[in-house]
Enzyme design. Structure first.
Site, short mmCIF file in Angstrom:
data_model
loop_
_atom_site.label_atom_id
_atom_site.label_comp_id
_atom_site.label_asym_id
_atom_site.label_seq_id
_atom_site.Cartn_x
_atom_site.Cartn_y
_atom_site.Cartn_z
N SER A 145 -9.28 0.71 -7.51
CA SER A 145 -9.15 1.90 -6.66
C SER A 145 -8.66 3.05 -7.51
O SER A 145 -8.04 2.85 -8.57
CB SER A 145 -8.14 1.62 -5.54
OG SER A 145 -7.82 2.80 -4.82
N TYR A 158 0.55 -0.97 -2.81
CA TYR A 158 -0.89 -1.01 -3.01
C TYR A 158 -1.24 -0.47 -4.39
O TYR A 158 -2.04 -1.06 -5.13
CB TYR A 158 -1.60 -0.21 -1.92
CG TYR A 158 -3.09 -0.14 -2.10
CD1 TYR A 158 -3.88 -1.28 -1.96
CD2 TYR A 158 -3.73 1.06 -2.41
CE1 TYR A 158 -5.25 -1.23 -2.14
CE2 TYR A 158 -5.10 1.12 -2.58
CZ TYR A 158 -5.86 -0.02 -2.45
OH TYR A 158 -7.22 0.03 -2.63
#
Length: 242
Positions: A145, A158
Site C-alpha cells: 500500500s 496498518y
C-alpha cells in the site's frame, strides 16, 4: 502477443482471492492464460471464482483456509504442484486494514493486522520460494500500500504492517534474484474494496469515493507479471486521479 496467451502454461497463486483486488487479479491473470490456485477463507466465493475462471478458458483450483495459518500455506502450495506441477507467480494479496487512532486500537487489532498482512506474506513466500529456486524462475509479488511508503494519521498499525511488507519484499529481491526470481511490492492507493469497512469506513463512503476499482489495480499487477525475463519491477505505486 494476444492477451489469451501471454501467460499461457504459467501457474499463479493468489491469496485473499475471495474479494477485492485478489478476486480481480485472479480473473485478470486468467484472461491472460494463466492457471490459477485461489485461496481465502470464504469457500463459497472461491467456488464461484473458479467457475468464472474456467468460463474464461483457464484452469483453476481452490483451497479454503486462513492465510495466517502455516497449514493453509503448505496445503495451497502442495495443491499447486499437484494440479499444475510448478509455481510461476505468487501474489501475496491477503490483507486487512483499519482506520483507527492508536488509542482506539486494541492488542487484538494489532495482532490481526500484522498477521493478516505480514505473517501470511511470510508463510506463502517461505513455502513457494524453494520450488521457485529449484525451477530457477518465478515472480513473488506483495500487494502492499502507499501506507507502506508514508505514515498516515489514524493508520499507525496498518502502516507498520505495510512498511514491513515493503521491507520484506526489498530484502527478498536481494536474496532471491541470484536464483532468477523476481520480487516486487505493488503499492496501491485507495481502492473500492471491503478493506476497512466496519473499521473506520462504511460501504457508502467507499461507493461514493473517487478511489480505484479493483480491476484497475489488477491490470497493474498483471503488467508486472508480463515483463520479459530480464526485467523486474521491484516496486510500483498505483494511485487514482482524485
Amino acid at each position: 502477443m494476444t492477451p489469451s496467451a501471454t501467460l499461457s502454461n504459467k501457474t499463479a497463486i493468489v491469496t485473499g482471492a475471495s474479494s477485492g483486488i485478489g478476486h480481480a487479479t485472479a480473473l485478470a491473470l486468467a484472461r491472460h492464460g494463466a492457471n490459477l490456485i485461489v485461496t481465502a477463507r470464504r469457500e463459497d466465493r472461491l467456488r464461484a471464482l473458479v467457475d468464472d475462471i474456467e468460463a474464461l478458458g483457464a484452469r483453476a483450483a481452490l483451497h479454503a483456509g486462513d492465510a495466517t495459518d502455516d497449514a493453509t500455506a503448505r496445503q495451497t502450495i502442495a495443491l499447486a504442484i499437484a494440479e499444475f506441477g510448478r509455481i510461476d507467480i505468487l501474489v501475496n494479496n491477503a490483507g486487512a486494514g483499519s482506520d483507527r487512532n492508536l488509542i482506539d486500537t486494541t492488542v487484538e487489532d494489532y495482532d490481526d493486522l500484522m498477521d493478516t498482512n505480514m505473517k501470511s506474506s511470510f508463510l506463502f513466500s517461505r513455502h513457494a520460494a524453494p520450488i521457485m529456486i529449484e525451477q530457477r524462475s518465478g515472480t513473488i509479488l506483495f500487494i502492499a500500500s502507499v501506507a507502506g511508503l508514508q505514515g498516515a494519521a489514524g493508520e499507525s498499525v496498518y502502516c507498520a504492517a505495510k512498511f514491513a511488507q515493503v521491507g520484506f519484499a526489498q530484502a527478498l529481491d536481494a536474496e532471491l534474484r541470484k536464483h532468477n526470481i523476481k520480487v516486487g511490492a505493488i503499492c496501491p492507493g485507495g481502492t473500492k474494496t471491503e478493506f476497512a469497512v466496519g473499521r473506520g469506513r462504511t460501504e457508502e463512503w467507499v461507493r461514493d469515493s473517487e478511489m480505484m476499482q479493483p480491476s484497475e489495480v489488477a491490470d497493474a499487477i498483471v503488467f508486472v507479471c508480463l515483463q520479459p525475463p530480464n526485467v523486474r519491477i521491484p516496486q510500483m505505486t498505483v494511485r487514482h486521479m482524485g
